[in-house]
Design a protein around this motif. Structure first.
Motif, mmCIF file in Angstrom:
data_model
loop_
_atom_site.group_PDB
_atom_site.id
_atom_site.type_symbol
_atom_site.label_atom_id
_atom_site.label_comp_id
_atom_site.label_asym_id
_atom_site.label_seq_id
_atom_site.Cartn_x
_atom_site.Cartn_y
_atom_site.Cartn_z
ATOM 1 N N VAL A 1 -18.312 -73.725 -35.265
ATOM 2 C CA VAL A 1 -18.982 -74.720 -36.110
ATOM 3 C C VAL A 1 -19.617 -74.010 -37.298
ATOM 4 O O VAL A 1 -19.544 -72.791 -37.418
ATOM 5 C CB VAL A 1 -20.062 -75.495 -35.315
ATOM 6 N N TYR A 2 -20.236 -74.778 -38.183
ATOM 7 C CA TYR A 2 -20.977 -74.174 -39.294
ATOM 8 C C TYR A 2 -22.249 -73.527 -38.774
ATOM 9 O O TYR A 2 -22.967 -74.095 -37.940
ATOM 10 C CB TYR A 2 -21.344 -75.230 -40.335
ATOM 11 N N GLY A 3 -22.546 -72.322 -39.270
ATOM 12 C CA GLY A 3 -23.763 -71.631 -38.898
ATOM 13 C C GLY A 3 -24.786 -71.677 -40.015
ATOM 14 O O GLY A 3 -24.439 -71.799 -41.198
ATOM 15 N N LEU A 4 -26.070 -71.583 -39.637
ATOM 16 C CA LEU A 4 -27.164 -71.482 -40.601
ATOM 17 C C LEU A 4 -27.658 -70.047 -40.541
ATOM 18 O O LEU A 4 -28.367 -69.656 -39.619
ATOM 19 C CB LEU A 4 -28.280 -72.463 -40.259
ATOM 20 N N GLY A 5 -27.256 -69.238 -41.535
ATOM 21 C CA GLY A 5 -27.434 -67.807 -41.435
ATOM 22 C C GLY A 5 -28.640 -67.263 -42.172
ATOM 23 O O GLY A 5 -29.046 -67.778 -43.216
ATOM 24 N N ALA A 6 -29.194 -66.170 -41.610
ATOM 25 C CA ALA A 6 -30.278 -65.431 -42.240
ATOM 26 C C ALA A 6 -30.232 -63.996 -41.735
ATOM 27 O O ALA A 6 -29.628 -63.703 -40.692
ATOM 28 C CB ALA A 6 -31.636 -66.065 -41.942
ATOM 29 N N ASN A 7 -30.896 -63.104 -42.458
ATOM 30 C CA ASN A 7 -30.977 -61.695 -42.087
ATOM 31 C C ASN A 7 -31.633 -61.554 -40.714
ATOM 32 O O ASN A 7 -32.808 -61.860 -40.542
ATOM 33 C CB ASN A 7 -31.784 -60.944 -43.150
ATOM 34 N N ALA A 8 -30.877 -61.064 -39.741
ATOM 35 C CA ALA A 8 -31.378 -60.988 -38.365
ATOM 36 C C ALA A 8 -32.477 -59.952 -38.193
ATOM 37 O O ALA A 8 -33.192 -59.978 -37.175
ATOM 38 C CB ALA A 8 -30.232 -60.677 -37.407
ATOM 39 N N LEU A 9 -32.641 -59.050 -39.141
ATOM 40 C CA LEU A 9 -33.650 -57.996 -39.012
ATOM 41 C C LEU A 9 -34.950 -58.337 -39.722
ATOM 42 O O LEU A 9 -35.886 -57.530 -39.730
ATOM 43 C CB LEU A 9 -33.088 -56.676 -39.557
ATOM 44 N N SER A 10 -35.024 -59.531 -40.312
ATOM 45 C CA SER A 10 -36.220 -59.961 -41.031
ATOM 46 C C SER A 10 -36.862 -61.154 -40.323
ATOM 47 O O SER A 10 -36.284 -62.237 -40.266
ATOM 48 C CB SER A 10 -35.859 -60.352 -42.470
ATOM 49 N N GLU A 11 -38.065 -60.953 -39.801
ATOM 50 C CA GLU A 11 -38.764 -62.080 -39.157
ATOM 51 C C GLU A 11 -39.018 -63.190 -40.162
ATOM 52 O O GLU A 11 -38.924 -64.384 -39.817
ATOM 53 C CB GLU A 11 -40.084 -61.611 -38.554
#
Length: 275
Positions: A125-135
């Motif tokens: 499906v479509y993902g909502l992505g962000a930098n996994a190393l940034s809280e």
């Protein structure tokens, strides 16, 4: 393990490697290392709460009973605002549809590296992505989705080399067991990656607790969709990406679905159908 002797029985097969017990289930693999009780988790009777909670009954994984050695992790994680507190769909649209051209994907990758949100297609499906190393970036995902912080996120990586920058394969300072853990992970990823298989293993300290809901375990997978892979490679960061919809809503399979649900959020949505 090979595709021929594992691929048709992922729901049931349990593989044993020396002291390791690995349960393979549809879409999610849970890896329990011998040092399980030395980390944040002190007791696991049925595994992880929340993984794939919205999948079909046949695709469910472990669903209950985590006890934390350090409850302060949970207490420091603030609740996200309720959906009724701010209906962004009633506000002027902020979300932006962008094409899947090389130039556009490069701009999206820059956004991800700068801790902004980008929604992109995967083979599921479509993902909502962000930098996994940034809280800071991860909190944007939870806020946009109205997702409770008790639900962990899956981190998308290019390959096992990237994943090993997030997984902790050490076990009680036992180099032999550590080597075996890495060998198991490499065997599984070589067989099933890229693809829709998620592997959950103990995390290194560099992984923000918010990604893991304070469990100390991080889920990784390597998507095979070319747009997803391009964004991971060009951004230079692992990408945490749950489905791009409000929490509890139907998972989106098109850019329009994402826009309809998240139009009031500051997110770029990659649309391969745009010119």
């Amino acid at each position: 393990a090979t595709k021929t002797n594992v691929g048709h029985d992922l729901n049931q097969m349990v593989l044993s490697f020396n002291k390791f017990s690995i349960t393979v289930r549809y879409r999610v693999l849970l890896l329990f290392l011998p040092s399980l009780h030395n980390g944040i988790i002190t007791n696991v009777s049925h595994g992880f709460t929340g993984w794939n909670r919205h999948t079909s009954p046949a695709a469910y994984t472990y669903s209950s009973s985590l006890k934390f050695a350090d409850s302060s992790i949970r207490s420091t994680m603030k609740d996200t605002p309720p959906e009724s507190a701010l209906d962004t769909n009633q506000a002027p649209p902020i979300a932006k549809l962008v094409p899947a051209t090389p130039e556009s994907l490069t701009q999206c990758a820059v956004r991800l590296a700068q801790n902004s949100l980008v929604s992109f297609p995967t083979e599921t499906v479509y993902g909502l992505g962000a930098n996994a190393l940034s809280e800071h970036a991860i909190r944007k995902i939870f806020a946009a989705k109205r997702r409770p912080l008790t639900d962990p996120l899956i981190v998308h990586v290019l390959d096992v080399t990237d994943a090993l920058q997030l997984w902790d394969t050490t076990t009680n300072n036992d180099s032999n067991n550590s080597d075996t853990a890495e060998e198991v992970l490499r065997a599984l990823t070589t067989t099933f990656w890229p693809g829709p298989l998620t592997i959950v293993s103990r995390a290194l300290p560099s992984v923000p607790p918010i990604v893991m809901a304070g469990t100390g375990y991080v889920a990784c997978r390597s998507p095979c969709h070319p747009i997803a892979r391009t964004l991971i490679q060009e951004s230079g960061v692992p990408i945490a990406a749950p489905s791009a919809n409000r929490f509890g809503h139907v998972s989106p399979t098109s850019a329009k679905h994402v826009y309809d649900d998240l139009r009031g959020e500051d997110v770029w949505i990659v649309d391969p159908l745009m010119g």
